[in-house]
Design an enzyme around this catalytic site. Structure first.
Site, mmCIF file in Angstrom:
data_model
loop_
_atom_site.group_PDB
_atom_site.id
_atom_site.type_symbol
_atom_site.label_atom_id
_atom_site.label_comp_id
_atom_site.label_asym_id
_atom_site.label_seq_id
_atom_site.Cartn_x
_atom_site.Cartn_y
_atom_site.Cartn_z
ATOM 1 N N CYS A 56 -3.393 10.626 -1.011
ATOM 2 C CA CYS A 56 -3.838 9.521 -0.880
ATOM 3 C C CYS A 56 -2.875 8.314 -1.642
ATOM 4 O O CYS A 56 -3.450 7.359 -1.924
ATOM 5 C CB CYS A 56 -5.317 9.015 -0.829
ATOM 6 N N HIS A 106 -2.677 5.277 6.362
ATOM 7 C CA HIS A 106 -2.925 4.575 4.973
ATOM 8 C C HIS A 106 -3.973 3.732 4.838
ATOM 9 O O HIS A 106 -4.081 2.652 4.597
ATOM 10 C CB HIS A 106 -1.642 3.522 4.762
ATOM 11 N N LEU A 107 -5.388 4.503 5.015
ATOM 12 C CA LEU A 107 -6.575 3.876 4.763
ATOM 13 C C LEU A 107 -7.029 3.886 3.433
ATOM 14 O O LEU A 107 -8.222 3.468 3.305
ATOM 15 C CB LEU A 107 -7.453 4.344 5.748
ATOM 16 N N GLY A 108 -6.369 4.521 2.301
ATOM 17 C CA GLY A 108 -6.991 4.556 1.020
ATOM 18 C C GLY A 108 -7.624 3.230 0.527
ATOM 19 O O GLY A 108 -8.663 3.269 -0.183
ATOM 20 N N ALA A 109 -7.236 2.036 0.994
ATOM 21 C CA ALA A 109 -7.897 0.958 0.439
ATOM 22 C C ALA A 109 -8.345 0.176 1.530
ATOM 23 O O ALA A 109 -8.957 -1.086 1.307
ATOM 24 C CB ALA A 109 -6.803 -0.022 -0.112
ATOM 25 N N ASP A 134 -2.734 10.603 4.086
ATOM 26 C CA ASP A 134 -3.100 9.264 4.141
ATOM 27 C C ASP A 134 -1.910 8.163 4.233
ATOM 28 O O ASP A 134 -1.764 7.067 4.672
ATOM 29 C CB ASP A 134 -3.951 8.820 3.479
ATOM 30 N N GLU A 177 6.733 4.649 6.377
ATOM 31 C CA GLU A 177 5.725 3.775 6.919
ATOM 32 C C GLU A 177 6.077 2.545 7.610
ATOM 33 O O GLU A 177 6.934 1.797 7.038
ATOM 34 C CB GLU A 177 4.610 3.584 5.883
ATOM 35 N N ASP A 210 -1.828 15.513 -16.076
ATOM 36 C CA ASP A 210 -1.490 14.029 -16.280
ATOM 37 C C ASP A 210 -0.659 14.081 -17.844
ATOM 38 O O ASP A 210 -1.478 14.363 -18.759
ATOM 39 C CB ASP A 210 -2.582 13.055 -16.464
#
Length: 533
Positions: free
Chosen positions: A232, A281-284, A258, A263, A173
């Site tokens: 994700c 896209h189930l991350g949240a 994900d 999309e 990072d």
């Protein structure tokens, strides 16, 4: 007349009740966001619009939203909102930057397990009455090296979970300091080293120009044979065709995906691959996360519509109504100063010092610091705003120092931003003139007077005759129009800088010619958000 809010995506009943309890009229029409024409017809009746991802707040919709004052996005991503168009119309765009963090981190861990043990395919096989025990030979998580790309809020949570699983964690990072890495218990490494060492790689970085396609054929070739990749974060981080080729060759043993480049992804070459686990896209997508962000956005929008308070705004600082007229130009100045250094600095930042001289020392410096930090890290962190920027900087262990002093020069007040990395120190100062427009007044200790424009070119060179002619000639030959030209030097024959204010982006082919010239030490095209200038 009471403010009126439209909820055009699915929010919890509790969130809707928050609006009602604050005296706000609310229409809960959770399927309206999918009907663009119907939404366009009714949007002019509302002061606020609460959305998730299904509603697309386009320039056309904003033009029809004659009463709209605020858009609240329950979640972090605002890709479905035209921020510049909203800003031009004076519409505040809010999000909830941290409500989904734990949920997304847990989903990444779940995908890692699913890929390591081939759980989805083994599940399908067993449901079919097969007993293919030898077919699904997995690998252990324990003792493996996890490479985390992006050690912000979500990446840090993934790191702590992985350490609990007895994994070794390496992290890349640009804003992660050694002290923060030590606090997390991870090893800070460069990206190439992460690729070479990691058994599993998980992505937790926003999608920016610097991170787009970060996983590609070249980076995949530098990875271990049999690596497993989890994403994700954002689909555009991976070149899907390159990943597919690596999966087919066996270079990549498996992937948990994900998010996708396009999309909703109803047809994708990754689908059906036996060594790939895909989720929509189930991350949240947990009840806790959905409830948290829904309640948070309802609270924020209500506070603004009823009290005028602004929180988690993408395009507006948190400033009281009383101080706004005087502070607003200096907020833009601080953001521009941060953006300048953020665009010219590639090394990880360790320290930031913000000096407020003269009249600026008496202002709301907290808002000014937040604006400077947002500008500074936005080139790396696309979704950052004035509220989330200080938190993101703190998470990465960057030291921020504030200095105030009485007037010390010819200007009534100015701001100076100094950034330290492991290898160098950069400094820039600016002020606002009577017209409220920000100006650069010092760069690298060299005085100058430069107007800020959307498109600029920054060059450094030794002070010698011919630089103005060189830059002017190259621009003229290539049809690049210069709106303004500012120069400065520390002494005759010493270090010199130039800032060109341009009518459009600086072409890459011309930039290559500038950089190739022996008189130029460096050249960097810059871009600033000047919608409000």
């Amino acid at each position: 007349m009471a403010p009126r809010v439209l909820v055009s995506d699915k929010l919890s009943p509790t969130a809707v009740q928050i609006f009602k309890d604050r005296g706000i009229e609310v229409d809960y029409l959770p399927d309206l966001g999918k009907d663009k024409e119907k939404l366009l017809q009714v949007i002019g009746q509302y002061d606020g619009l609460a959305i998730r991802s299904a509603t697309k707040v386009t320039e056309k919709l904003i033009a029809a939203a004659t009463r709209l004052k605020v858009v609240g996005r329950a979640g972090i991503g605002v890709d479905n909102v035209d921020i510049p168009a909203a800003s031009r119309r004076g519409i505040i765009v809010m999000n909830t930057p941290f409500g989904n963090s734990i949920t997304t981190a847990e989903h990444a861990i779940a995908l890692m397990f699913a890929v390591a043990r081939q759980i989805p395919e083994a599940n399908a096989s067993t449901h079919e009455g097969k007993w293919e025990k030898n077919r699904f030979m997995g690998v252990e998580i324990t003792g493996k090296t996890l490479g985390i790309i992006g050690a912000g809020n979500i990446g840090s949570i993934v790191a702590t979970r992985a350490l609990g699983l007895k994994m070794h964690v390496v992290a890349f990072d640009p804003f992660l300091s050694e002290s923060r890495a030590e606090e997390l218990g991870v090893e800070k490494v460069e990206l190439d080293e992460l690729f070479a060492r990691a058994d599993f790689i998980t992505l937790h970085t926003p999608l920016t120009d610097k991170t787009r396609n970060i996983i590609n054929a070249g980076s995949l070739a530098r990875m271990k044979d049999g690596v497993r990749i989890i994403n994700c974060a954002r689909g555009g981080l991976i070149v899907e065709a390159d990943l597919i080729a690596a999966l087919e060759s066996g270079k990549v043993a498996g992937a948990g995906i994900d998010v996708f480049a396009a999309e909703p992804a109803t047809d994708n070459p990754l689908f059906g691959m036996k060594n790939v686990v895909c989720t929509p896209h189930l991350g949240a997508a947990t009840s806790e996360a959905q409830e948290n962000v829904a309640l948070q956005v309802a609270e924020q929008m209500s506070d603004y519509l009823v009290k005028g308070a602004v929180a988690n705004a993408i395009n507006m600082p948190s400033i009281t109504a009383e101080e706004a007229p005087r502070l607003k130009p200096f907020v833009k100045l601080a953001e521009v100063l941060g953006s300048f250094i953020g665009q010219v600095t590639d090394d990880p930042i360790k320290e930031v010092e913000i000096l407020f001289d003269g009249s600026t020392a008496q202002m709301n410096t907290k808002a000014l610091i937040s604006a400077a930090l947002a500008g500074l890290i936005r080139p790396q962190m696309a979704d950052v705003n004035m509220v989330s920027a200080p938190i993101m900087v703190k998470e990465r262990g960057i030291i921020v120092a504030e200095v105030k002093r009485d007037k010390s020069g010819v200007f009534d007040g100015y701001i100076k931003l100094t950034v330290k990395t492991e290898h160098r120190q950069r400094a820039i100062a600016g002020t606002c003139f009577s017209d409220g427009k920000p100006r650069f007044i010092q760069i690298k200790g060299i005085n100058l007077d430069a107007e800020v424009g959307r498109h600029m070119l920054y060059t450094t060179n030794s002070d010698a005759p011919g630089i103005i002619g060189l830059l002017g000639t190259l621009c003229g030959k290539n049809n690049v129009n210069i709106a303004n030209f500012a120069l400065g030097r520390d002494r005759p024959g010493g270090d010199a800088i130039a800032l060109l204010y341009l009518d459009g982006p600086f072409p890459e082919n011309v930039l290559a010619q500038v950089r190739a010239h022996e008189a130029i030490d460096s050249a960097k095209p810059l871009q600033f958000d000047v919608n409000e200038l």
